[in-house]
Design an enzyme around this catalytic site. Structure first.
Site, PDB file in Angstrom:
ATOM      1  N   HIS A 169      31.754  46.566  35.031  1.00  0.00           N
ATOM      2  CA  HIS A 169      30.386  46.686  35.572  1.00  0.00           C
ATOM      3  C   HIS A 169      29.579  47.784  34.885  1.00  0.00           C
ATOM      4  O   HIS A 169      28.363  47.847  35.064  1.00  0.00           O
ATOM      5  CB  HIS A 169      30.419  46.929  37.081  1.00  0.00           C
ATOM      6  CG  HIS A 169      31.039  45.807  37.856  1.00  0.00           C
ATOM      7  ND1 HIS A 169      30.547  44.521  37.790  1.00  0.00           N
ATOM      8  CD2 HIS A 169      32.117  45.757  38.686  1.00  0.00           C
ATOM      9  CE1 HIS A 169      31.300  43.738  38.560  1.00  0.00           C
ATOM     10  NE2 HIS A 169      32.257  44.458  39.097  1.00  0.00           N
ATOM     11  N   ASP A 205      38.201  38.625  36.029  1.00  0.00           N
ATOM     12  CA  ASP A 205      37.999  39.324  37.307  1.00  0.00           C
ATOM     13  C   ASP A 205      37.118  38.449  38.204  1.00  0.00           C
ATOM     14  O   ASP A 205      36.284  37.682  37.705  1.00  0.00           O
ATOM     15  CB  ASP A 205      37.323  40.675  37.050  1.00  0.00           C
ATOM     16  CG  ASP A 205      37.187  41.514  38.313  1.00  0.00           C
ATOM     17  OD1 ASP A 205      38.051  42.373  38.530  1.00  0.00           O
ATOM     18  OD2 ASP A 205      36.211  41.305  39.079  1.00  0.00           O
ATOM     19  N   HIS A 207      34.629  39.278  39.879  1.00  0.00           N
ATOM     20  CA  HIS A 207      33.208  39.640  39.761  1.00  0.00           C
ATOM     21  C   HIS A 207      32.707  39.453  38.326  1.00  0.00           C
ATOM     22  O   HIS A 207      33.467  39.670  37.374  1.00  0.00           O
ATOM     23  CB  HIS A 207      33.003  41.103  40.167  1.00  0.00           C
ATOM     24  CG  HIS A 207      33.433  41.400  41.569  1.00  0.00           C
ATOM     25  ND1 HIS A 207      34.715  41.830  41.866  1.00  0.00           N
ATOM     26  CD2 HIS A 207      32.774  41.302  42.741  1.00  0.00           C
ATOM     27  CE1 HIS A 207      34.806  42.007  43.181  1.00  0.00           C
ATOM     28  NE2 HIS A 207      33.654  41.686  43.742  1.00  0.00           N
ATOM     29  N   ASP A 294      41.339  39.966  41.812  1.00  0.00           N
ATOM     30  CA  ASP A 294      40.593  39.817  43.069  1.00  0.00           C
ATOM     31  C   ASP A 294      40.157  38.365  43.288  1.00  0.00           C
ATOM     32  O   ASP A 294      39.443  38.061  44.244  1.00  0.00           O
ATOM     33  CB  ASP A 294      39.403  40.791  43.150  1.00  0.00           C
ATOM     34  CG  ASP A 294      38.708  41.034  41.828  1.00  0.00           C
ATOM     35  OD1 ASP A 294      39.013  40.335  40.836  1.00  0.00           O
ATOM     36  OD2 ASP A 294      37.816  41.911  41.781  1.00  0.00           O
ATOM     37  N   TYR A 333      42.338  43.819  44.865  1.00  0.00           N
ATOM     38  CA  TYR A 333      42.310  44.784  45.967  1.00  0.00           C
ATOM     39  C   TYR A 333      43.264  44.475  47.099  1.00  0.00           C
ATOM     40  O   TYR A 333      43.339  45.238  48.055  1.00  0.00           O
ATOM     41  CB  TYR A 333      40.852  44.950  46.449  1.00  0.00           C
ATOM     42  CG  TYR A 333      39.976  45.319  45.277  1.00  0.00           C
ATOM     43  CD1 TYR A 333      40.022  46.605  44.754  1.00  0.00           C
ATOM     44  CD2 TYR A 333      39.205  44.361  44.610  1.00  0.00           C
ATOM     45  CE1 TYR A 333      39.304  46.948  43.620  1.00  0.00           C
ATOM     46  CE2 TYR A 333      38.478  44.688  43.483  1.00  0.00           C
ATOM     47  CZ  TYR A 333      38.533  45.974  42.987  1.00  0.00           C
ATOM     48  OH  TYR A 333      37.836  46.316  41.862  1.00  0.00           O
TER      49      TYR A 333
END
Ligand code: OKP
Ligand code: ZN
Length: 369
Positions: A169, A205, A207, A294, A333
């Protein structure tokens, strides 16, 4: 497979994060990397080694010098300004509305002196606290990535960098989404510089890696392919749509593959094939993988339905590209299964079968035994 790990991540000790202004138990905690480390150690097929110091050069090849300076000074400044808080969270965020109609028209945004405003000059969100050990941990995470690059350039078929904090990010001049420096982008940049080849980044990932996309948006020599939860419903919200393809020389070198909520193993593997086909079309001998787990069905912040056994298959299919792999840890997570999910993925890459470690009580189907 060689695994690069640094205990310096332990200093980035996050207890709470704020989500929509309220404190909640942190997701991106030290236990994550420790779970992965101990699971890989128990496997016996992985040799852990420390990172080596690569200096500022590879970071500044990707990031703004102001971001590096800010992160290196933030904690001391926060303390020097006498703010009695356990972590630094921005007071304001430098959102586009402040300067709409002004930028590029004789106006240059200025970094303030007060730390609450200064943090917001670089931050993307308020969920990424800075604590005493954050900078040292973030620097070590970059060195972990670059040491994995060294292993692959030195002849290994694959290396795994147990990066923490994650990186995808973080943009050219921004930190956020638990990320400070963009480990994968720094690794890809170092590979292009050192080999003169094109590089592909495969981001699995949950995201979207907005930072990685932004850094290489105009670049044709670094292909970015990402599978992620659709940004209409998921962080980072403002980027990750399928029509974002890059610009100029970078046009066509960005492929976003948004996924629906509840995405099954079978649906996921179909979309993965599209990403892998795009990478196979691209010249180059090395792929950087942003490895997030995740996407797991039990992840507290994801909403896909993947199980542990699919990670073995994904690792196998990525290795079947026949490229060398620099695999860098991003998110994931659900701590009880995180180590096993990484281990399944890496064993897929290695072409070794995966059976759950009995002591973890997890089955390949991802249910508690
Ligand atoms: C980092 B990486 C939780 C909000 C969390 C930030 C997510 C960062 C994910 N309700 N927002 O991509 O795993
Ligand atoms: Zn993620």
């Amino acid at each position: 497979m060689r695994v690069v790990y640094s205990p310096l991540h332990l200093g980035h000790e996050i207890v709470t994060e704020t989500v929509m202004g309220l404190p909640v138990p942190a997701n991106e905690v030290a236990e994550r990397a420790e779970r992965i480390r101990t699971t890989l150690e128990a496997d016996g097929g992985y040799t852990l080694e420390p990172p080596s110091d690569h200096g500022d050069g590879p970071i500044l090849a990707v990031h703004d010098a102001g971001l590096l300076r800010f992160l290196s000074e933030a904690w001391q400044e926060h303390r020097a300004q006498g703010i009695p808080r356990p972590s630094l969270i921005p007071e304001t965020l430098f959102v586009r509305g402040y300067v709409e109609g002004m930028v590029g028209d004789g106006f240059t945004p200025r970094e303030p002196a007060f730390i609450g405003g200064r943090a917001g000059f670089y931050a993307l969100d308020t969920s990424t606290p800075i604590v005493a050990g954050t900078y040292t941990a973030a620097r070590a995470s970059v060195d972990v990535a670059l040491t994995a690059v060294d292993a692959v350039l030195g002849g290994e078929d694959a290396a795994y960098g147990l990066c923490r904090p994650p990186g995808h990010h973080a943009g050219r001049s921004t930190y956020g989404g638990y990320c400070f420096f963009n480990n994968a982008a720094i690794a890809a940049q170092a590979i292009t510089e050192r080999t003169g080849e094109r590089v592909a980044i495969l981001d699995v990932d949950y995201h979207h890696g907005n930072g990685t996309q932004q850094i290489f948006w105009r670049r044709g020599d670094v292909l970015y392919v990402s599978l992620h939860g659709d940004p209409t419903r998921q962080y980072p919200y403002y980027l990750g749509y399928a029509d974002e393809v890059g610009v100029g020389a970078g046009r066509g070198a960005n492929l976003n593959l948004p996924l629906p909520a509840g995405c099954s193993n079978a649906q996921y593997l179909e979309v993965l094939e599209r990403g892998l086909e795009r990478i196979a079309d691209e010249p180059g001998s090395i792929v950087v993988v942003s490895l997030g787990l995740d996407t797991y069905g039990e992840d507290p912040i994801g909403d896909l339905a993947l199980t542990t056994d699919v990670y073995h298959e994904v690792g196998r299919r990525v290795a079947a590209l026949g490229r060398k792999l620099v695999i860098l840890q991003e998110g994931g997570y659900h701590r009880p299964a995180l180590g096993e999910n990484v281990r399944a993925w890496l064993r897929g890459v290695d072409g070794r079968p995966y059976d759950p470690t009995p002591a973890t009580g997890f089955t390949a189907a991802g249910t508690r035994g």
